[in-house]
Design a protein around this motif. Structure first.
Motif, PDB file in Angstrom:
ATOM      1  N   PHE A   1      50.621  36.861  32.784  1.00  0.00           N
ATOM      2  CA  PHE A   1      49.522  36.598  33.712  1.00  0.00           C
ATOM      3  C   PHE A   1      48.384  35.827  33.058  1.00  0.00           C
ATOM      4  N   THR A   2      48.143  36.058  31.773  1.00  0.00           N
ATOM      5  CA  THR A   2      46.931  35.538  31.150  1.00  0.00           C
ATOM      6  C   THR A   2      47.202  34.462  30.109  1.00  0.00           C
ATOM      7  N   PHE A   3      47.967  34.797  29.092  1.00  0.00           N
ATOM      8  CA  PHE A   3      48.105  33.921  27.937  1.00  0.00           C
ATOM      9  C   PHE A   3      49.096  32.794  28.160  1.00  0.00           C
ATOM     10  N   PHE A   4      50.249  33.084  28.756  1.00  0.00           N
ATOM     11  CA  PHE A   4      51.347  32.114  28.813  1.00  0.00           C
ATOM     12  C   PHE A   4      50.966  30.791  29.471  1.00  0.00           C
ATOM     13  N   PRO A   5      50.334  30.775  30.655  1.00  0.00           N
ATOM     14  CA  PRO A   5      50.052  29.477  31.299  1.00  0.00           C
ATOM     15  C   PRO A   5      49.196  28.557  30.424  1.00  0.00           C
ATOM     16  N   ARG A   6      48.170  29.120  29.797  1.00  0.00           N
ATOM     17  CA  ARG A   6      47.294  28.308  28.946  1.00  0.00           C
ATOM     18  C   ARG A   6      48.023  27.860  27.681  1.00  0.00           C
TER      19      ARG A   6
ATOM     20  N   SER B   1      52.006  54.175  32.757  1.00  0.00           N
ATOM     21  CA  SER B   1      52.698  53.014  33.312  1.00  0.00           C
ATOM     22  C   SER B   1      52.988  52.062  32.161  1.00  0.00           C
ATOM     23  N   HIS B   2      54.037  51.245  32.292  1.00  0.00           N
ATOM     24  CA  HIS B   2      54.276  50.231  31.266  1.00  0.00           C
ATOM     25  C   HIS B   2      53.480  48.972  31.540  1.00  0.00           C
ATOM     26  N   LEU B   3      52.770  48.929  32.684  1.00  0.00           N
ATOM     27  CA  LEU B   3      52.011  47.747  33.065  1.00  0.00           C
ATOM     28  C   LEU B   3      50.533  47.899  32.743  1.00  0.00           C
ATOM     29  N   ALA B   4      50.013  47.019  31.888  1.00  0.00           N
ATOM     30  CA  ALA B   4      48.597  47.046  31.568  1.00  0.00           C
ATOM     31  C   ALA B   4      47.752  46.782  32.820  1.00  0.00           C
ATOM     32  N   ALA B   5      48.248  45.928  33.709  1.00  0.00           N
ATOM     33  CA  ALA B   5      47.499  45.620  34.939  1.00  0.00           C
ATOM     34  C   ALA B   5      47.336  46.855  35.818  1.00  0.00           C
ATOM     35  N   VAL B   6      48.355  47.715  35.864  1.00  0.00           N
ATOM     36  CA  VAL B   6      48.260  48.957  36.646  1.00  0.00           C
ATOM     37  C   VAL B   6      47.246  49.894  36.011  1.00  0.00           C
ATOM     38  N   LEU B   7      47.294  50.016  34.682  1.00  0.00           N
ATOM     39  CA  LEU B   7      46.327  50.877  33.999  1.00  0.00           C
ATOM     40  C   LEU B   7      44.903  50.356  34.200  1.00  0.00           C
ATOM     41  N   MET B   8      44.733  49.039  34.227  1.00  0.00           N
ATOM     42  CA  MET B   8      43.407  48.484  34.461  1.00  0.00           C
ATOM     43  C   MET B   8      42.922  48.819  35.869  1.00  0.00           C
TER      44      MET B   8
ATOM     45  N   SER C   1      42.274  39.921  26.731  1.00  0.00           N
ATOM     46  CA  SER C   1      42.690  38.748  27.495  1.00  0.00           C
ATOM     47  C   SER C   1      42.916  39.071  28.962  1.00  0.00           C
ATOM     48  N   LEU C   2      43.296  40.319  29.257  1.00  0.00           N
ATOM     49  CA  LEU C   2      43.557  40.745  30.628  1.00  0.00           C
ATOM     50  C   LEU C   2      42.285  41.198  31.325  1.00  0.00           C
ATOM     51  N   ALA C   3      41.399  41.876  30.597  1.00  0.00           N
ATOM     52  CA  ALA C   3      40.236  42.528  31.215  1.00  0.00           C
ATOM     53  C   ALA C   3      38.930  41.781  30.974  1.00  0.00           C
ATOM     54  N   GLU C   4      39.017  40.533  30.511  1.00  0.00           N
ATOM     55  CA  GLU C   4      37.807  39.802  30.130  1.00  0.00           C
ATOM     56  C   GLU C   4      36.812  39.682  31.279  1.00  0.00           C
ATOM     57  N   GLN C   5      37.282  39.368  32.469  1.00  0.00           N
ATOM     58  CA  GLN C   5      36.384  39.202  33.607  1.00  0.00           C
ATOM     59  C   GLN C   5      35.742  40.522  33.997  1.00  0.00           C
TER      60      GLN C   5
END
Length: 296
Positions: free
Chosen positions: A103-108, A222-229, A244-248
């Protein structure tokens, strides 16, 4: 003899448990056990010592372990070569990446890696760390993008895989401000990663000798950081999340530090590949990433 039997053998040798290996292979435990028995019958020897605490390799099992791994990789490589000869997938670059990095690092990162020379076709497989590792081991993708910590060993041995650091990140213990104001910091509800999560391995290593200091008790996993966030944002507990996931969310003040910076966990982002030769397109990409890293 079936290829999946060898893949099951590799999974069981890695996990040392029929239950965990079956979960990693996404089949039921009884079905997994039957396939292991079929492999042993085909070999004509027992490959595992079974105990209530788990499984270990017999002498025969240890002897064939490396060869089983090499055999599966050769077969998948043979399939890839056949597809290249037929003109299929020759220029397609396939990556496995953990969800948070997808979600965060790969596209950039992939834009930077292209460096003015666009890659013709890219296919990204997003999964848990455990799922991504299996894709790489089975030869279904040539590259894995994942978080690493130098003190946490990887099941992907240096004998069969190499990697290079392509970025950096950091895990921060984050919590909704309202929850922190109403609870002692060292007794917050804990939002944990499951065993399938690579980040979970890293956090567990950091907390192993400090459980009494924090007295955290897992309330959700959960194995998903996005779910934990999402759970953290709802005020359900504290979670170690990649910056990188929670910066905003940190910038907006919706998530704040639960503990001081001594509890931060520095991370590296690694690109992993097999030692064995890859397709021409994959080898060229690896060389390009290596050159860029050396220039940086």
């Amino acid at each position: 003899m079936e290829l999946v039997w060898l893949e099951d053998f590799i999974a069981l040798a890695e996990h040392g448990s029929f239950v965990r290996a079956a979960e990693a292979r996404h089949i039921t435990q009884p079905a997994f056990s039957r396939r292991i028995r079929s492999l042993e019958q085909w070999m004509g020897v027992s490959l595992f010592i079974r105990t209530p605490q788990g499984t270990t390799l017999t002498e025969a099992g240890s002897h064939i372990q490396a060869r089983a791994f090499e055999a599966t990789n050769r077969l998948y490589r043979l399939r890839e070569e056949a597809q290249e000869v037929a003109g299929k997938a020759a220029k397609t670059l396939q990556f496995a990446a953990t969800h948070s990095l997808s979600f965060t690092f790969f596209p950039r990162w992939i834009r930077q890696a292209e460096n003015g020379a666009p890659i013709e076709t890219i296919q990204l497989h997003s999964d848990s760390m455990q799922g991504c590792e299996q894709l790489l081991v089975r030869g279904e993708v040539p590259f894995l993008l994942c978080h690493r910590h130098p003190e946490v060993p990887s099941p992907l041995t240096q004998e069969h895989f190499v990697s290079q650091n392509v970025g950096d990140d950091i895990l921060i213990a984050l919590v909704a401000r309202s929850l922190l104001e109403s609870n002692p910091a060292n007794q917050l509800p804990y939002l944990a990663y499951t065993e399938a999560s690579g980040l979970g391995r890293i956090v567990a290593h950091r907390l192993y000798d400090n459980g009494e200091v924090l007295a955290l008790k897992a309330q959700f996993s959960s194995h998903l950081a996005a779910v934990l966030m999402s759970m953290a944002l709802e005020g359900k507990g504290v979670a170690w999340l990649p910056k990188s996931l929670a910066e905003q969310e940190i910038s907006d003040g919706r998530l704040v530090r639960a503990f001081d910076e001594s509890w931060d966990i520095p991370l590296q982002i690694h690109l992993v590949r097999p030692v064995a030769p890859l397709s021409v397109a994959a080898e060229n990409f690896w060389a390009r990433v290596t050159d860029q890293r050396e220039r940086d």
